[in-house]
Motif scaffolding. Structure first.
Motif, PDB file in Angstrom:
ATOM      1  N   THR A  76     -14.358   4.598 -11.232  1.00 32.53           N
ATOM      2  CA  THR A  76     -13.619   3.537 -10.835  1.00 32.53           C
ATOM      3  C   THR A  76     -12.178   3.805 -10.243  1.00 32.53           C
ATOM      4  OG1 THR A  76     -14.649   2.110 -12.339  1.00 32.53           O
ATOM      5  CG2 THR A  76     -12.406   1.199 -11.628  1.00 32.53           C
ATOM      6  N   ALA A  77     -11.591   4.925 -10.891  1.00 37.71           N
ATOM      7  CA  ALA A  77     -10.162   5.577 -10.289  1.00 37.71           C
ATOM      8  C   ALA A  77     -10.483   6.347  -9.146  1.00 37.71           C
ATOM      9  CB  ALA A  77      -9.806   6.432 -11.634  1.00 37.71           C
ATOM     10  N   ALA A  78     -11.596   7.036  -9.004  1.00 35.63           N
ATOM     11  CA  ALA A  78     -11.902   7.671  -7.467  1.00 35.63           C
ATOM     12  C   ALA A  78     -11.799   6.506  -6.561  1.00 35.63           C
ATOM     13  CB  ALA A  78     -13.208   8.328  -7.757  1.00 35.63           C
ATOM     14  N   VAL A  79     -12.512   5.301  -6.840  1.00 31.39           N
ATOM     15  CA  VAL A  79     -12.569   4.235  -6.039  1.00 31.39           C
ATOM     16  C   VAL A  79     -11.196   3.660  -5.474  1.00 31.39           C
ATOM     17  CG1 VAL A  79     -13.574   1.995  -5.362  1.00 31.39           C
ATOM     18  CG2 VAL A  79     -15.208   3.918  -6.413  1.00 31.39           C
ATOM     19  N   PHE A  80     -10.689   3.610  -6.759  1.00 32.03           N
ATOM     20  CA  PHE A  80      -9.160   3.017  -6.536  1.00 32.03           C
ATOM     21  C   PHE A  80      -8.517   4.044  -5.565  1.00 32.03           C
ATOM     22  CE2 PHE A  80      -4.722   2.974  -7.951  1.00 32.03           C
ATOM     23  CZ  PHE A  80      -4.528   1.592  -7.466  1.00 32.03           C
ATOM     24  N   PHE A  81      -8.508   5.433  -5.649  1.00 33.98           N
ATOM     25  CA  PHE A  81      -7.623   6.067  -5.081  1.00 33.98           C
ATOM     26  C   PHE A  81      -8.126   6.074  -3.214  1.00 33.98           C
ATOM     27  CE2 PHE A  81      -7.282   8.716  -8.949  1.00 33.98           C
ATOM     28  CZ  PHE A  81      -5.945   8.287  -9.203  1.00 33.98           C
ATOM     29  N   VAL A  82      -9.582   5.847  -3.128  1.00 34.14           N
ATOM     30  CA  VAL A  82      -9.975   5.637  -1.941  1.00 34.14           C
ATOM     31  C   VAL A  82      -9.509   4.292  -1.218  1.00 34.14           C
ATOM     32  CG1 VAL A  82     -12.171   5.190  -0.329  1.00 34.14           C
ATOM     33  CG2 VAL A  82     -12.223   6.930  -1.903  1.00 34.14           C
ATOM     34  N   LEU A  83      -9.457   3.188  -2.057  1.00 34.20           N
ATOM     35  CA  LEU A  83      -8.852   1.734  -1.693  1.00 34.20           C
ATOM     36  C   LEU A  83      -7.563   2.023  -1.091  1.00 34.20           C
ATOM     37  CD1 LEU A  83     -11.094  -0.413  -4.024  1.00 34.20           C
ATOM     38  CD2 LEU A  83     -11.373   0.146  -1.636  1.00 34.20           C
ATOM     39  N   VAL A  84      -6.681   2.625  -1.995  1.00 37.05           N
ATOM     40  CA  VAL A  84      -5.085   2.655  -1.569  1.00 37.05           C
ATOM     41  C   VAL A  84      -4.879   3.888  -0.752  1.00 37.05           C
ATOM     42  CG1 VAL A  84      -4.555   1.910  -4.007  1.00 37.05           C
ATOM     43  CG2 VAL A  84      -4.409   4.271  -3.448  1.00 37.05           C
ATOM     44  N   PHE A  85      -5.736   4.467  -0.197  1.00 35.96           N
ATOM     45  CA  PHE A  85      -5.501   5.386   0.740  1.00 35.96           C
ATOM     46  C   PHE A  85      -4.795   4.778   2.186  1.00 35.96           C
ATOM     47  CE2 PHE A  85      -6.767   8.495   4.190  1.00 35.96           C
ATOM     48  CZ  PHE A  85      -5.991   9.605   3.801  1.00 35.96           C
ATOM     49  N   PRO A  86      -5.409   3.653   2.748  1.00 39.97           N
ATOM     50  CA  PRO A  86      -4.839   2.949   3.976  1.00 39.97           C
ATOM     51  C   PRO A  86      -3.441   2.931   3.875  1.00 39.97           C
ATOM     52  CG  PRO A  86      -6.915   2.023   3.384  1.00 39.97           C
ATOM     53  CD  PRO A  86      -6.639   2.919   2.176  1.00 39.97           C
ATOM     54  N   GLY A  87      -2.849   2.642   2.571  1.00 36.27           N
ATOM     55  CA  GLY A  87      -1.449   2.197   2.560  1.00 36.27           C
ATOM     56  C   GLY A  87      -0.525   3.729   2.702  1.00 36.27           C
ATOM     57  N   ASN A  88      -1.171   4.781   2.268  1.00 35.04           N
ATOM     58  CA  ASN A  88      -0.536   5.957   2.651  1.00 35.04           C
ATOM     59  C   ASN A  88      -0.598   6.521   3.968  1.00 35.04           C
ATOM     60  OD1 ASN A  88      -0.174   6.101  -0.178  1.00 35.04           O
ATOM     61  ND2 ASN A  88      -2.280   7.678  -0.373  1.00 35.04           N
ATOM     62  N   VAL A  89      -1.959   5.878   4.595  1.00 30.53           N
ATOM     63  CA  VAL A  89      -1.770   6.268   6.115  1.00 30.53           C
ATOM     64  C   VAL A  89      -0.904   5.319   6.837  1.00 30.53           C
ATOM     65  CG1 VAL A  89      -3.332   5.858   7.967  1.00 30.53           C
ATOM     66  CG2 VAL A  89      -4.306   6.967   6.103  1.00 30.53           C
ATOM     67  N   ALA A  90      -0.930   4.101   6.376  1.00 28.32           N
ATOM     68  CA  ALA A  90       0.165   3.052   7.012  1.00 28.32           C
ATOM     69  C   ALA A  90       1.540   3.697   6.884  1.00 28.32           C
ATOM     70  CB  ALA A  90      -0.028   1.579   6.247  1.00 28.32           C
ATOM     71  N   GLN A  91       2.007   4.307   5.692  1.00 27.54           N
ATOM     72  CA  GLN A  91       3.222   4.949   5.477  1.00 27.54           C
ATOM     73  C   GLN A  91       3.372   5.853   6.449  1.00 27.54           C
ATOM     74  OE1 GLN A  91       4.098   6.777   1.684  1.00 27.54           O
ATOM     75  NE2 GLN A  91       6.104   6.891   2.350  1.00 27.54           N
ATOM     76  N   TYR A  92       2.498   6.653   6.788  1.00 28.28           N
ATOM     77  CA  TYR A  92       2.561   7.888   7.756  1.00 28.28           C
ATOM     78  C   TYR A  92       2.725   7.097   9.101  1.00 28.28           C
ATOM     79  CZ  TYR A  92       1.344  11.434  11.008  1.00 28.28           C
ATOM     80  OH  TYR A  92       1.426  12.547  11.869  1.00 28.28           O
ATOM     81  N   VAL A  93       1.744   6.324   9.712  1.00 26.30           N
ATOM     82  CA  VAL A  93       1.793   5.680  10.896  1.00 26.30           C
ATOM     83  C   VAL A  93       3.151   5.084  11.289  1.00 26.30           C
ATOM     84  CG1 VAL A  93       0.731   4.095  12.363  1.00 26.30           C
ATOM     85  CG2 VAL A  93      -0.720   5.831  11.046  1.00 26.30           C
ATOM     86  N   ASN A  94       3.498   4.477  10.302  1.00 22.46           N
ATOM     87  CA  ASN A  94       4.611   3.261  10.483  1.00 22.46           C
ATOM     88  C   ASN A  94       5.942   3.967  10.066  1.00 22.46           C
ATOM     89  OD1 ASN A  94       2.888   1.152  11.096  1.00 22.46           O
ATOM     90  ND2 ASN A  94       2.672   0.676   9.065  1.00 22.46           N
ATOM     91  N   LYS A  95       5.825   5.406   9.681  1.00 23.41           N
ATOM     92  CA  LYS A  95       7.064   6.080   9.432  1.00 23.41           C
ATOM     93  C   LYS A  95       8.030   5.306   8.449  1.00 23.41           C
ATOM     94  CE  LYS A  95       7.096   7.945  14.273  1.00 23.41           C
ATOM     95  NZ  LYS A  95       7.142   9.219  13.994  1.00 23.41           N
ATOM     96  N   VAL A  96       7.375   4.792   7.359  1.00 23.31           N
ATOM     97  CA  VAL A  96       8.115   4.340   6.214  1.00 23.31           C
ATOM     98  C   VAL A  96       8.541   5.413   5.323  1.00 23.31           C
ATOM     99  CG1 VAL A  96       7.893   2.671   4.287  1.00 23.31           C
ATOM    100  CG2 VAL A  96       6.579   2.306   6.448  1.00 23.31           C
ATOM    101  N   ASN A  97       9.945   5.532   5.098  1.00 20.71           N
ATOM    102  CA  ASN A  97      10.539   6.273   4.137  1.00 20.71           C
ATOM    103  C   ASN A  97      10.302   5.857   2.790  1.00 20.71           C
ATOM    104  OD1 ASN A  97      11.272   8.121   6.425  1.00 20.71           O
ATOM    105  ND2 ASN A  97      13.322   7.157   6.307  1.00 20.71           N
TER     106      ASN A  97
END
Length: 132
Positions: A76-97
């Motif tokens: 379940t924790a591993a799946v959670f880490f997969v599910l929140v990964f788009p937020g990390n990608v969005a931080q990179y793409v949108n240049k959020v500090n």
């Protein structure tokens, strides 16, 4: 199969990390997490931060205390880490500090830590061990 002392320590450390992160979602880092919610997500950002914080606290405590169900919690924790990964990608793409990640390189490097968290959750709960 039983987990080793090293795996148990890693599981407890990950559980403590998740519990702390979840508490920070709900309290002192709430605005930082709000900034990281992808704009395309069809849920109110505040609700997203609150729910993800609750999930992190639950997973963290389960990793520490629900030893009987550690494999399921690890999955379940591993799946959670997969599910929140788009937020990390969005931080990179949108240049959020956020969290000291104020350069493209820092945000990019962070993306490579997500697989480490996934493997950590699976390894520390003995999910990756082959059955005899």
């Amino acid at each position: 199969m039983h987990t080793s002392k090293t795996q148990n320590a890693a599981r407890i450390i990950l559980g403590a990390f998740l519990t702390f992160a979840g508490i920070s979602h709900l309290t002192f880092n709430r605005s930082v997490f709000l900034a990281q919610v992808p704009q395309w997500l069809p849920v109110d950002p505040d609700v997203t931060v609150i729910l993800s914080g609750i999930v992190e606290i639950s997973l963290g405590l389960a990793l520490i205390f629900a030893v009987r169900y550690k494999k399921w919690v690890g999955i379940t924790a591993a799946v959670f880490f997969v599910l929140v990964f788009p937020g990390n990608v969005a931080q990179y793409v949108n240049k959020v500090n956020a969290f000291g990640l104020n350069t493209d390189n820092a945000r990019l490097i962070r993306l490579f830590f997500q697989p480490i968290l996934i493997i950590w959750a699976l390894w520390s709960t003995n999910v990756l061990t082959k059955r005899n």
